[in-house]
Design a protein around this motif. Sequence first.
Motif, PDB file in Angstrom:
ATOM      1  N   ASP A 107      19.391 -27.058  40.168  1.00  0.00           N
ATOM      2  CA  ASP A 107      19.269 -26.469  41.509  1.00  0.00           C
ATOM      3  C   ASP A 107      19.688 -25.001  41.453  1.00  0.00           C
ATOM      4  N   ASP A 108      20.696 -24.709  40.612  1.00  0.00           N
ATOM      5  CA  ASP A 108      21.146 -23.326  40.411  1.00  0.00           C
ATOM      6  C   ASP A 108      21.005 -22.974  38.921  1.00  0.00           C
ATOM      7  N   PHE A 109      19.973 -23.544  38.323  1.00  0.00           N
ATOM      8  CA  PHE A 109      19.586 -23.226  36.941  1.00  0.00           C
ATOM      9  C   PHE A 109      20.734 -23.307  35.934  1.00  0.00           C
ATOM     10  N   GLY A 110      21.442 -24.447  36.014  1.00  0.00           N
ATOM     11  CA  GLY A 110      22.465 -24.734  35.006  1.00  0.00           C
ATOM     12  C   GLY A 110      23.877 -24.517  35.497  1.00  0.00           C
ATOM     13  N   TYR A 111      24.034 -23.771  36.604  1.00  0.00           N
ATOM     14  CA  TYR A 111      25.378 -23.576  37.164  1.00  0.00           C
ATOM     15  C   TYR A 111      25.751 -24.736  38.097  1.00  0.00           C
ATOM     16  N   ASP A 112      24.924 -25.755  38.110  1.00  0.00           N
ATOM     17  CA  ASP A 112      25.234 -26.998  38.825  1.00  0.00           C
ATOM     18  C   ASP A 112      25.271 -28.082  37.751  1.00  0.00           C
TER      19      ASP A 112
ATOM     20  N   ASN B  99      34.558 -24.010  39.107  1.00  0.00           N
ATOM     21  CA  ASN B  99      34.698 -24.149  40.554  1.00  0.00           C
ATOM     22  C   ASN B  99      34.039 -25.397  41.130  1.00  0.00           C
ATOM     23  N   HIS B 100      32.899 -25.760  40.542  1.00  0.00           N
ATOM     24  CA  HIS B 100      32.114 -26.830  41.176  1.00  0.00           C
ATOM     25  C   HIS B 100      31.368 -27.642  40.131  1.00  0.00           C
ATOM     26  N   THR B 101      30.856 -28.790  40.573  1.00  0.00           N
ATOM     27  CA  THR B 101      29.949 -29.562  39.725  1.00  0.00           C
ATOM     28  C   THR B 101      28.631 -29.686  40.487  1.00  0.00           C
TER      29      THR B 101
ATOM     30  N   ARG C  74      28.281 -18.969  49.997  1.00  0.00           N
ATOM     31  CA  ARG C  74      27.682 -17.718  49.495  1.00  0.00           C
ATOM     32  C   ARG C  74      26.164 -17.784  49.476  1.00  0.00           C
ATOM     33  N   PHE C  75      25.641 -18.990  49.490  1.00  0.00           N
ATOM     34  CA  PHE C  75      24.183 -19.141  49.466  1.00  0.00           C
ATOM     35  C   PHE C  75      23.623 -19.463  50.853  1.00  0.00           C
ATOM     36  N   GLY C  76      24.411 -19.187  51.897  1.00  0.00           N
ATOM     37  CA  GLY C  76      23.887 -19.311  53.256  1.00  0.00           C
ATOM     38  C   GLY C  76      24.377 -20.549  53.986  1.00  0.00           C
TER      39      GLY C  76
ATOM     40  N   PHE D 257      35.020 -18.534  26.195  1.00  0.00           N
ATOM     41  CA  PHE D 257      34.327 -18.930  27.425  1.00  0.00           C
ATOM     42  C   PHE D 257      34.215 -17.758  28.367  1.00  0.00           C
ATOM     43  N   ARG D 258      33.168 -17.802  29.155  1.00  0.00           N
ATOM     44  CA  ARG D 258      33.068 -16.897  30.302  1.00  0.00           C
ATOM     45  C   ARG D 258      33.298 -17.784  31.523  1.00  0.00           C
ATOM     46  N   LEU D 259      34.366 -17.497  32.245  1.00  0.00           N
ATOM     47  CA  LEU D 259      34.720 -18.318  33.401  1.00  0.00           C
ATOM     48  C   LEU D 259      33.865 -17.899  34.588  1.00  0.00           C
ATOM     49  N   ASP D 260      33.036 -18.819  35.038  1.00  0.00           N
ATOM     50  CA  ASP D 260      32.151 -18.544  36.165  1.00  0.00           C
ATOM     51  C   ASP D 260      32.962 -18.536  37.466  1.00  0.00           C
ATOM     52  N   ALA D 261      32.658 -17.606  38.330  1.00  0.00           N
ATOM     53  CA  ALA D 261      33.272 -17.572  39.679  1.00  0.00           C
ATOM     54  C   ALA D 261      34.760 -17.886  39.629  1.00  0.00           C
TER      55      ALA D 261
ATOM     56  N   GLY E 227      35.778 -13.329  32.234  1.00  0.00           N
ATOM     57  CA  GLY E 227      35.820 -13.923  33.566  1.00  0.00           C
ATOM     58  C   GLY E 227      34.959 -13.169  34.553  1.00  0.00           C
ATOM     59  N   GLU E 228      34.231 -13.948  35.363  1.00  0.00           N
ATOM     60  CA  GLU E 228      33.486 -13.340  36.463  1.00  0.00           C
ATOM     61  C   GLU E 228      34.444 -13.224  37.636  1.00  0.00           C
ATOM     62  N   VAL E 229      34.998 -12.043  37.819  1.00  0.00           N
ATOM     63  CA  VAL E 229      35.966 -11.822  38.895  1.00  0.00           C
ATOM     64  C   VAL E 229      35.693 -10.461  39.518  1.00  0.00           C
TER      65      VAL E 229
ATOM     66  N   SER F  56      23.284  -8.574  33.728  1.00  0.00           N
ATOM     67  CA  SER F  56      23.502 -10.019  33.676  1.00  0.00           C
ATOM     68  C   SER F  56      22.349 -10.695  34.404  1.00  0.00           C
ATOM     69  N   HIS F  57      22.375 -12.009  34.378  1.00  0.00           N
ATOM     70  CA  HIS F  57      21.336 -12.810  35.034  1.00  0.00           C
ATOM     71  C   HIS F  57      21.493 -12.781  36.553  1.00  0.00           C
ATOM     72  N   ASP F  58      22.515 -12.102  37.056  1.00  0.00           N
ATOM     73  CA  ASP F  58      22.747 -12.016  38.504  1.00  0.00           C
ATOM     74  C   ASP F  58      22.539 -10.607  39.044  1.00  0.00           C
ATOM     75  N   LYS F  59      22.188  -9.670  38.176  1.00  0.00           N
ATOM     76  CA  LYS F  59      22.211  -8.258  38.600  1.00  0.00           C
ATOM     77  C   LYS F  59      20.870  -7.602  38.338  1.00  0.00           C
TER      78      LYS F  59
ATOM     79  N   GLY G  73      17.248 -12.168  45.599  1.00  0.00           N
ATOM     80  CA  GLY G  73      16.717 -13.029  44.539  1.00  0.00           C
ATOM     81  C   GLY G  73      17.032 -12.484  43.153  1.00  0.00           C
ATOM     82  N   ARG G  74      17.313 -13.408  42.236  1.00  0.00           N
ATOM     83  CA  ARG G  74      17.701 -12.994  40.891  1.00  0.00           C
ATOM     84  C   ARG G  74      16.640 -13.329  39.851  1.00  0.00           C
ATOM     85  N   ASP G  75      15.490 -13.821  40.334  1.00  0.00           N
ATOM     86  CA  ASP G  75      14.428 -14.165  39.379  1.00  0.00           C
ATOM     87  C   ASP G  75      13.960 -12.940  38.598  1.00  0.00           C
TER      88      ASP G  75
ATOM     89  N   GLU H 241      15.428 -10.488  37.245  1.00  0.00           N
ATOM     90  CA  GLU H 241      16.148 -10.167  35.998  1.00  0.00           C
ATOM     91  C   GLU H 241      16.184 -11.357  35.048  1.00  0.00           C
ATOM     92  N   ARG H 242      15.660 -12.496  35.518  1.00  0.00           N
ATOM     93  CA  ARG H 242      15.695 -13.700  34.684  1.00  0.00           C
ATOM     94  C   ARG H 242      14.350 -13.958  34.019  1.00  0.00           C
ATOM     95  N   ALA H 243      13.395 -13.068  34.218  1.00  0.00           N
ATOM     96  CA  ALA H 243      12.069 -13.233  33.618  1.00  0.00           C
ATOM     97  C   ALA H 243      12.212 -13.259  32.089  1.00  0.00           C
TER      98      ALA H 243
HETATM   99  C1  NOJ Z   1      27.924 -17.203  39.158  1.00  0.00           C
HETATM  100  C2  NOJ Z   1      26.724 -17.325  38.298  1.00  0.00           C
HETATM  101  O1  NOJ Z   1      26.650 -16.206  37.448  1.00  0.00           O
HETATM  102  C3  NOJ Z   1      25.540 -17.436  39.237  1.00  0.00           C
HETATM  103  O2  NOJ Z   1      24.324 -17.364  38.543  1.00  0.00           O
HETATM  104  C4  NOJ Z   1      25.673 -18.726  40.005  1.00  0.00           C
HETATM  105  O3  NOJ Z   1      24.629 -18.837  40.945  1.00  0.00           O
HETATM  106  C5  NOJ Z   1      27.016 -18.787  40.721  1.00  0.00           C
HETATM  107  N1  NOJ Z   1      28.101 -18.431  39.877  1.00  0.00           N
HETATM  108  C6  NOJ Z   1      27.280 -20.182  41.240  1.00  0.00           C
HETATM  109  O4  NOJ Z   1      27.542 -21.045  40.178  1.00  0.00           O
END
Ligand code: NOJ
Length: 553
Positions: free
Chosen positions: A82-87, A125-127, A167-169, A220-224, A285-287, A346-349, A409-411, A413-415
């Motif tokens: 749903d969030d391309f691997g971050y779920d 943060n989440h599963t 954060r996603f609405g 590791f890179r700690l997400d969120a 860390g993503e902070v 990054s894949h978010d920027k 949308g982050r697609d 930069e993810r191409a």
């Molecule tokens: C940060 C990730 O880099 C991002 O791609 C993701 O959507 C959020 N965390 C939620 O897991």
Amino acid sequence: MRVCEEAPGSRFNPDCADGSVSDHDASWWKKAVIYQIYPRSFQDSNEDGIGDIPGICSRVDYLVKLGIDAVWLAPICPSPMDDFGYDIADFTGVDPVFGTMEDFDRLLSLLHERGIRLILDFVPNHTSDRHAWFRESRRSKNDLRRDWYVWRSPAKDGGPPNNWLSRFGGSAWEYDEGSGEYYYHAFLKSQPDLNWRNPEVRKAMHDVLRFWMRRGVDGFRLDAAAVTVEDDLLRDDPPLDGDLSEVPPPEHQQRIYSDNRPETLEFLDELRQVVAEFPGRVLLGEVDTSPENACRFYGETKPRIDLPLNYRLLDVEWTAAEVEAELDQYYNLLPAHAWPNWALGSHDKRRIAERRSEAGARLAALLLFTLRGTAIFYQGDELGILQVPIPPERVSDPFEKLVPGFQLGRDGERAPMRWDAARNAGFSRVEPWLPIGPNSERQNVEALKRNPHSILWLYIELIRLRRQEPALLMGEYEPLRRDGEVVKFKRVRNDTCIAVLANFGSDFKEVKLPPHARMLVTTYLDRNLPSGTSLQLRPYEGVVLSISEGAYV
Ligand code: NOJ
Ligand code: CA
């Protein structure tokens, strides 16, 4: 200047590291160049249009030739995507779309044999809501796993427990019919937040880290990482005032109570201790690395996260004055034990080349590899890839779907990566999950390798130079006074001194040179120093010079 001495087409970076990862230099990451791979978009091997681990294995030679020291791999665990691997539905497995655990082990040993380390994304943060823990947790209020997630009773009116926003609405609370309570999700409703106040959760997540470290991963890179805990009193976040029509709805409040809570730091310290059980591992860390926060995540007096990711070079306003100030501010705010880092994408920027144009992206690369600190870039930055336009029917990113109209949308930069001029740029034999985008027949690895002045060669040359110059790897950073649109600094180690001059202006600019200066690199990869005492910098040109210690530039 040592640029492209070999004929294009020959083995293209003979100096790069090609030894195994056997030394346990605990602070290897300080000297490292880290390359982020987004696995869905790197190389497809089984013709489903989605990149995978065997695909990455088939491109290890490319990584060696680039000269990078470590790969940061975005999540590869089983996931509904749903969030391309971050779920994540299982923290200790590999999603079949990416391959098998054997494929993962093979990738790890291929990288290690070639002297490249591997950093995994860890999502604390989440599963996914399809994780067994959540399935059990939502079974009933009395389930033993209930407290593994953040469940609360409805407000008096039956609505969500408070005003927190995802954060996603929309509301960050989702009502569960079965048990009559709400669960909290900082991101998608299919990404329920784990309850980090529960010691069992922390222990389980610590064991996830141990699982991967025992397999041999290097960090590791700690997400969120700052989002893991929320206010226990569930106080409402204060709404913002004024005209918010231009502000995406999830940002209509100040995240005072739902983000950056002090308890997070205790839990990060625990993670740090777990990682320290294994020598030579690193924590990214993503902070939020704003001046107020960077120190907290580095750790005020002792290390907490080794490298809180710093995207200032990407986000700063691209003028000499702003960049000069940004460099100064960042270096000055770091605690004494901290080691700086710079990340270009990054894949978010949105892509650096889209924001700065190619000449600006070259200048940014020059800064990335010559500033003091670990250098991090994102697959495709080395090709100067722009943001890829995504037609409405191909939009995949849930952020764009749920918060439309704000270009979130982050697609783009993810191409997919572009390898050659073949169909789908050599990424896949079938239509890729996201479009390749325009200009791939000219802007791909093979084509850029043939052009000795290309941005790809600039990356390779800068990485090689950095590896060879102790002053660039570990030397002190000494700012020089800016000269109009030219930002200047020195890197100094023992009797070696390197000067970097970066022209942010659209005009030519004459700069004075000290005696015996030697050109190491120009961003255009096309010239040596003229004889004489000055150098005419071209618009947006940056140069790296070897100078005598103490010499003025
Ligand atoms: C940060 C990730 O880099 C991002 O791609 C993701 O959507 C959020 N965390 C939620 O897991
Ligand atoms: Ca595939």
